[in-house]
Design an enzyme around this catalytic site. Structure first.
Site, PDB file in Angstrom:
ATOM      1  N   ASN A 176       0.829  -1.189   0.000  1.00 11.41           N
ATOM      2  CA  ASN A 176       0.000   0.000   0.000  1.00 11.41           C
ATOM      3  C   ASN A 176       0.875   1.255   0.000  1.00 11.41           C
ATOM      4  OD1 ASN A 176      -2.410   1.520   0.059  1.00 11.41           O
ATOM      5  ND2 ASN A 176      -3.358   0.062   1.482  1.00 11.41           N
ATOM      6  N   HIS A 189      24.358   1.866  12.180  1.00 10.07           N
ATOM      7  CA  HIS A 189      25.472   2.789  12.383  1.00 10.07           C
ATOM      8  C   HIS A 189      26.277   2.333  13.589  1.00 10.07           C
ATOM      9  CE1 HIS A 189      23.913   5.589   9.396  1.00 10.07           C
ATOM     10  NE2 HIS A 189      22.728   5.275   9.863  1.00 10.07           N
ATOM     11  N   THR A 197      12.229  -5.465  16.304  1.00 11.44           N
ATOM     12  CA  THR A 197      13.665  -5.365  16.558  1.00 11.44           C
ATOM     13  C   THR A 197      14.362  -6.722  16.547  1.00 11.44           C
ATOM     14  OG1 THR A 197      13.332  -5.505  18.957  1.00 11.44           O
ATOM     15  CG2 THR A 197      13.326  -3.290  17.982  1.00 11.44           C
ATOM     16  N   ARG A 233       6.293  -7.673  20.398  1.00 10.69           N
ATOM     17  CA  ARG A 233       6.342  -8.913  21.160  1.00 10.69           C
ATOM     18  C   ARG A 233       5.192  -9.808  20.703  1.00 10.69           C
ATOM     19  NH1 ARG A 233       3.202  -5.665  23.557  1.00 10.69           N
ATOM     20  NH2 ARG A 233       1.632  -6.192  25.067  1.00 10.69           N
TER      21      ARG A 233
END
Length: 195
Positions: free
Chosen positions: A90, A120, A170, A185
Site C-alpha cells: 500500500n 550505524h 527489533t 512482542r
C-alpha cells in the site's frame, strides 16, 4: 580510528555487510539511478499500469507476478529488493535496501511501513567519520505488516505472521504469530482457521 582498508570498494564492503562509507561516487551513481526511476514511478498516472510495471521491473531486483505497489515508494538502491508473487504494498513504503530486502509471496504491506536495513556504529568516532553498515531483512510468505510498522536491520519474519499497526520489530519473529508493540512482542500463535 577507521576500519582496516582491505582493498575492496565501498560497494563491495556494503554488500558484504561490513562497515563502508556511503559518500562514495560509485554508490552515489547507483542511488541517483534509483532516484530517477523512483521519481518516474511515483509520478506515473494510476491508469498507466504498464509503465508502472516497467519502471518497477527496472528499479527492483525482482518483482513477482501479480504483485502491486502503490506509490509513493522510497528506496535507497531498489536493486537489492526482491518481492514475490501476488503481494500487495500500500501507499508510502520506505524500503532502505542498503542490504538485501526479501519479501515473500502473498505478503500484505500496509500504508507507511518502513523496512530499514542500515545500521550505524556505536563508536562516536566511527559515526563522525561517516562509517555505516547494514543487515538484511527477510519477510516470509503470507505475512501481513500493519500500517506504520517498522522492521529493523537483521530481522526475519516467519511465514504467516502478522505484525500489528505501529509495531517496531527489533528481533526475529517465528512463523504464524501475531506481534504488536514497541518493541514488538508475540501476543499469540495463529492456528488453522484463525480470524
Amino acid at each position: 580510528m577507521a576500519p582496516d582498508s582491505d582493498g575492496r570498494s565501498m560497494r563491495e564492503r556494503m554488500l558484504a555487510g561490513d562497515l563502508y562509507i556511503a559518500d562514495d561516487p560509485e554508490l552515489a551513481e547507483h542511488q541517483l539511478r534509483a532516484m530517477d526511476l523512483m521519481e518516474a514511478f511515483n509520478a506515473t498516472p494510476a491508469r498507466d499500469s504498464r509503465e508502472r510495471g516497467r519502471l518497477l521491473t527496472e528499479l527492483l531486483g525482482e518483482i513477482g507476478e501479480d504483485t502491486h505497489i502503490r506509490p509513493p515508494l522510497r528506496v535507497d538502491y531498489g536493486s537489492h529488493i526482491r518481492i514475490g508473487a501476488r503481494s500487495f504494498v500500500n501507499y508510502g513504503l520506505v524500503a532502505l535496501d542498503v542490504a538485501p530486502i526479501t519479501i515473500g509471496d502473498d505478503v500484505q504491506i500496509g500504508t507507511n511501513v518502513q523496512l530499514l536495513t542500515p545500521t550505524h556504529p556505536v563508536d562516536p568516532e566511527l559515526r563522525r567519520a561517516k562509517w555505516e553498515a547494514a543487515k538484511p531483512i527477510t519477510i516470509g510468505d503470507n505475512v501481513w505488516l500493519g500500517s506504520g510498522a517498522i522492521v529493523l536491520a537483521g530481522v526475519t519474519i516467519g511465514d504467516g505472521s502478522v505484525v500489528g499497526a505501529g509495531a517496531v520489530v527489533t528481533r526475529d519473529l517465528p512463523a504464524n504469530v501475531v506481534a504488536v508493540g514497541n518493541p514488538a512482542r508475540v501476543i499469540r500463535t495463529i492456528g488453522p482457521g484463525a480470524a
